[in-house]
Motif scaffolding. Structure first.
Motif, PDB file in Angstrom:
ATOM      1  N   VAL A  83      -1.588   2.974   1.657  1.00  0.00           N
ATOM      2  CA  VAL A  83      -0.594   3.809   0.980  1.00  0.00           C
ATOM      3  C   VAL A  83       0.621   3.928   1.892  1.00  0.00           C
ATOM      4  O   VAL A  83       0.484   4.272   3.066  1.00  0.00           O
ATOM      5  N   LEU A  84       1.782   3.621   1.357  1.00  0.00           N
ATOM      6  CA  LEU A  84       3.023   3.706   2.122  1.00  0.00           C
ATOM      7  C   LEU A  84       3.728   5.009   1.790  1.00  0.00           C
ATOM      8  O   LEU A  84       3.831   5.390   0.619  1.00  0.00           O
ATOM      9  N   VAL A  85       4.215   5.687   2.805  1.00  0.00           N
ATOM     10  CA  VAL A  85       4.902   6.959   2.621  1.00  0.00           C
ATOM     11  C   VAL A  85       6.278   6.891   3.266  1.00  0.00           C
ATOM     12  O   VAL A  85       6.585   5.951   3.997  1.00  0.00           O
ATOM     13  N   ASP A  86       7.087   7.888   2.990  1.00  0.00           N
ATOM     14  CA  ASP A  86       8.437   8.062   3.539  1.00  0.00           C
ATOM     15  C   ASP A  86       9.386   6.976   3.031  1.00  0.00           C
ATOM     16  O   ASP A  86       9.588   5.939   3.663  1.00  0.00           O
ATOM     17  N   PHE A  87       9.999   7.252   1.883  1.00  0.00           N
ATOM     18  CA  PHE A  87      10.908   6.306   1.244  1.00  0.00           C
ATOM     19  C   PHE A  87      12.379   6.691   1.434  1.00  0.00           C
ATOM     20  O   PHE A  87      13.236   6.296   0.659  1.00  0.00           O
ATOM     21  N   GLY A  88      12.667   7.434   2.496  1.00  0.00           N
ATOM     22  CA  GLY A  88      14.030   7.863   2.739  1.00  0.00           C
ATOM     23  C   GLY A  88      14.995   6.751   3.078  1.00  0.00           C
ATOM     24  O   GLY A  88      16.205   6.883   2.870  1.00  0.00           O
ATOM     25  N   SER A 112      -2.736   8.761   9.688  1.00  0.00           N
ATOM     26  CA  SER A 112      -2.035   7.500   9.470  1.00  0.00           C
ATOM     27  C   SER A 112      -2.553   6.452  10.455  1.00  0.00           C
ATOM     28  O   SER A 112      -3.366   6.737  11.346  1.00  0.00           O
ATOM     29  N   LEU A 113      -2.048   5.242  10.317  1.00  0.00           N
ATOM     30  CA  LEU A 113      -2.413   4.160  11.242  1.00  0.00           C
ATOM     31  C   LEU A 113      -1.995   4.488  12.671  1.00  0.00           C
ATOM     32  O   LEU A 113      -2.534   3.924  13.626  1.00  0.00           O
ATOM     33  N   GLN A 114      -1.057   5.403  12.819  1.00  0.00           N
ATOM     34  CA  GLN A 114      -0.613   5.809  14.150  1.00  0.00           C
ATOM     35  C   GLN A 114      -1.787   6.267  15.018  1.00  0.00           C
ATOM     36  O   GLN A 114      -1.797   6.057  16.238  1.00  0.00           O
ATOM     37  N   ALA A 115      -2.786   6.870  14.395  1.00  0.00           N
ATOM     38  CA  ALA A 115      -3.933   7.392  15.146  1.00  0.00           C
ATOM     39  C   ALA A 115      -4.746   6.285  15.805  1.00  0.00           C
ATOM     40  O   ALA A 115      -5.488   6.554  16.761  1.00  0.00           O
ATOM     41  N   ARG A 116      -4.615   5.052  15.302  1.00  0.00           N
ATOM     42  CA  ARG A 116      -5.384   3.940  15.882  1.00  0.00           C
ATOM     43  C   ARG A 116      -4.738   3.370  17.136  1.00  0.00           C
ATOM     44  O   ARG A 116      -5.359   2.564  17.837  1.00  0.00           O
ATOM     45  N   PRO A 142      11.701  -0.314  16.906  1.00  0.00           N
ATOM     46  CA  PRO A 142      10.705  -1.323  17.308  1.00  0.00           C
ATOM     47  C   PRO A 142      10.296  -2.273  16.184  1.00  0.00           C
ATOM     48  O   PRO A 142       9.790  -3.369  16.462  1.00  0.00           O
ATOM     49  N   TYR A 143      10.512  -1.881  14.918  1.00  0.00           N
ATOM     50  CA  TYR A 143      10.004  -2.651  13.786  1.00  0.00           C
ATOM     51  C   TYR A 143      11.115  -3.213  12.890  1.00  0.00           C
ATOM     52  O   TYR A 143      10.818  -3.915  11.926  1.00  0.00           O
ATOM     53  N   MET A 144      12.349  -2.943  13.198  1.00  0.00           N
ATOM     54  CA  MET A 144      13.460  -3.295  12.319  1.00  0.00           C
ATOM     55  C   MET A 144      13.717  -4.798  12.306  1.00  0.00           C
ATOM     56  O   MET A 144      13.777  -5.452  13.348  1.00  0.00           O
ATOM     57  N   ALA A 145      13.883  -5.366  11.112  1.00  0.00           N
ATOM     58  CA  ALA A 145      14.157  -6.793  10.965  1.00  0.00           C
ATOM     59  C   ALA A 145      15.569  -7.122  11.418  1.00  0.00           C
ATOM     60  O   ALA A 145      16.475  -6.274  11.340  1.00  0.00           O
ATOM     61  N   PRO A 146      15.822  -8.346  11.892  1.00  0.00           N
ATOM     62  CA  PRO A 146      17.167  -8.710  12.354  1.00  0.00           C
ATOM     63  C   PRO A 146      18.242  -8.506  11.299  1.00  0.00           C
ATOM     64  O   PRO A 146      19.321  -7.987  11.600  1.00  0.00           O
ATOM     65  N   LYS A 178       6.001   1.140   9.481  1.00  0.00           N
ATOM     66  CA  LYS A 178       5.539   1.394  10.847  1.00  0.00           C
ATOM     67  C   LYS A 178       4.222   2.149  10.758  1.00  0.00           C
ATOM     68  O   LYS A 178       3.865   2.665   9.683  1.00  0.00           O
ATOM     69  N   PRO A 179       3.452   2.228  11.849  1.00  0.00           N
ATOM     70  CA  PRO A 179       2.113   2.837  11.759  1.00  0.00           C
ATOM     71  C   PRO A 179       2.098   4.247  11.196  1.00  0.00           C
ATOM     72  O   PRO A 179       1.190   4.606  10.432  1.00  0.00           O
ATOM     73  N   SER A 180       3.080   5.077  11.523  1.00  0.00           N
ATOM     74  CA  SER A 180       3.058   6.460  11.041  1.00  0.00           C
ATOM     75  C   SER A 180       3.335   6.565   9.551  1.00  0.00           C
ATOM     76  O   SER A 180       3.084   7.618   8.944  1.00  0.00           O
ATOM     77  N   ASN A 181       3.846   5.506   8.933  1.00  0.00           N
ATOM     78  CA  ASN A 181       4.120   5.507   7.494  1.00  0.00           C
ATOM     79  C   ASN A 181       3.063   4.752   6.692  1.00  0.00           C
ATOM     80  O   ASN A 181       3.271   4.455   5.517  1.00  0.00           O
ATOM     81  N   ILE A 182       1.929   4.431   7.325  1.00  0.00           N
ATOM     82  CA  ILE A 182       0.847   3.699   6.664  1.00  0.00           C
ATOM     83  C   ILE A 182      -0.413   4.552   6.689  1.00  0.00           C
ATOM     84  O   ILE A 182      -0.916   4.913   7.755  1.00  0.00           O
TER      85      ILE A 182
END
Length: 483
Positions: A158-163, A100-104, A186-190, A140-144
């Protein structure tokens, strides 16, 4: 059989478990194989069901079981099989190669061009979701992830984790069963932190936080613990990216800080428009956001914190597709070489009602600089002027009577041997919703066969409106024909 007691080698409905690849707070991921799907890499997602586990894991898995199989396109993993809670719940989907993008994140910060390229692909994935009535709510990066690159271009996001996702046409079990909002802090909208789900621009805020992280190496709001700390972003703005990294260009800071606006109405209207800006940085309209070198002082922040009247009124939107339709990308193809005053007026007349009815629409004025297939083309005209620049100037002159403000209109000169294919490719790459272009009268009499307008009308992936001047009435309107 409980999700935490599974072991490699067990078989569930013909799927044989291999290695357990991940054990998260909500579910575990297993490698699986099946004799009916030889050679297809697959993952099985199994929710955590042991006593004492977070009940949101069960509800989130129910949401994913409802939503993910209804989604289509390259921006979501293909579902192979699924089972509910009557026996052993699971969801089997294709396994995408690569991390995932998390690796970057270990190599941050990234260059502005790479940040924009990644962001544009993720924004296109979000646009696809929103057009299918879904808001992800956990970008978030781990879901991309990304599909393998093809033809030298980056693969689709590709987006994953639709829980945690919300589907406009399905019951929202997360909303119904839990009073506290769920999301990645860290990524949640107001508005998400205030309990509003179903706002597509919440995903744009989260993507803005990801872009901020990629560009600076830091999270815009840190990693807050607890809902009270998350809600601090309602009144405390982040440090501007250019303060942390002076090499960040103004256009990228403009885009990032627009995504991170507290009021969703101040963000990009749609994910498609965000992707458009990221792909065309030279066309980004710069505001005071682009020049910020410090965040607001404490006096302004405290005023926002305690003056509740100054806060935006977060409302549940009526529907995702409605938001997309209210803010389309409209391309108008202008043939500067052949155009008469009558055709210019006809095109403006055809475009006018569209942008008047849709205040959120983005207009892209396009001219195709036709290249000679056999010979090299001179970059300058007979007077030594750059032909590309001259076309841009002429496009702006053509568009001046429309009276559209900067930010709602952009200008593009495409260089191509085949104008029709250039327009179709542009519409496809930029997720254009509507093309307006002109046709000569003789082309219409031939039912547009062989004409540029005819080819675009036949093959463009969007609505096409073809206009021509009314006979003998130059400047008095257009006769449209949609395809």
């Amino acid at each position: 059989m409980a999700g935490t007691r599974l072991a490699a080698g067990e078989t569930i409905d013909g799927f044989t478990l291999g290695a357990r690849l991940h054990a998260g707070g909500m579910a575990a991921l297993w490698e699986v194989t099946h004799p009916d799907h030889p050679g297809l890499p697959m993952l099985m997602k199994v929710p955590r069901l042991a006593a004492g586990e977070d009940p949101a894991a069960i509800v989130g898995f129910e949401m994913e079981l409802m939503i993910l199989p209804r989604l289509s396109g390259p921006h979501v993993p293909r579902v192979v099989a699924a089972a509910g809670f009557e026996r052993q719940p699971y969801l089997v989907m294709e396994r995408l190669p690569g991390p995932s993008l998390q690796a970057r994140l270990s190599a941050l910060p990234l260059g502005a061009e790479e940040v924009a390229a990644i962001g544009a692909r993720v924004a296109e994935a979000l646009d696809s979701l929103h057009r299918q009535d879904v808001v992800h709510l956990d970008v978030k990066p781990s879901n991309i992830l990304f599909r393998p690159a093809r033809d030298g271009a980056g693969g689709e996001a590709v987006l994953v984790d639709f829980g945690l996702a919300h589907h406009r046409l399905l019951p929202d079990l997360m909303q119904e069963e839990f009073r506290l909002p769920y999301g990645s802090a860290p990524y949640m909208a107001p508005e998400q932190a205030m309990g509003v789900r179903g706002e597509p621009r919440s995903d744009l805020f989260a993507l803005g936080a990801v872009l901020y992280q990629l560009a600076t190496g830091l999270l815009p709001f840190g990693d807050p613990q607890g809902l009270r700390a998350v809600r601090r972003r309602l009144w405390r703005d982040p440090l501007p990216p250019r303060l942390l990294r002076p090499s960040c260009p103004p256009w990228l800071q403009e885009i990032i800080l627009r995504c991170l606006e507290v009021d969703p109405a101040r963000r990009h209207p749609t994910a498609a428009q965000l992707a458009f800006d990221l792909r065309h940085p030279d066309q980004v309209a710069l505001t005071e956001r682009a020049g910020r070198r410090r965040r607001d002082g404490w006096l302004a922040a405290l005023r926002r914190r305690f003056d509740t009247d100054a806060r935006p009124a977060f409302r549940r939107p009526s529907g995702e597709t409605g938001a997309v339709r209210a803010a389309p990308i409209v391309a108008v193809a202008v043939d500067l070489a052949e155009e008469s005053a009558a055709m210019a007026e006809a095109l403006r007349a055809g475009l006018g009602p569209i942008v008047a009815a849709l205040p959120g629409a983005r207009v892209a004025c396009i001219n195709v600089l036709r290249l000679n297939r056999a010979a090299s083309d001179a970059a300058e005209d007979e007077a030594g002027r750059n032909r590309h620049v001259q076309r841009l100037v002429a496009l702006k002159h053509w568009a001046a009577p429309l009276g559209l403000p900067e930010g709602r209109i952009t200008f593009h000169v495409l260089e191509a041997a085949d104008p029709a294919q250039a327009l179709i490719a542009y519409a496809t790459a930029n997720r254009v919703d509507h093309i307006v272009l002109g046709a000569r009268a003789e082309s219409l009499r031939r039912r547009l066969l062989g004409s540029v307008s005819g080819q675009v009308a036949a093959h463009a992936p969007c609505t096409v409106t073809v206009v021509r001047p009314r006979a003998g009435a130059a400047g008095r309107g257009a006769a449209p024909a949609e395809a």
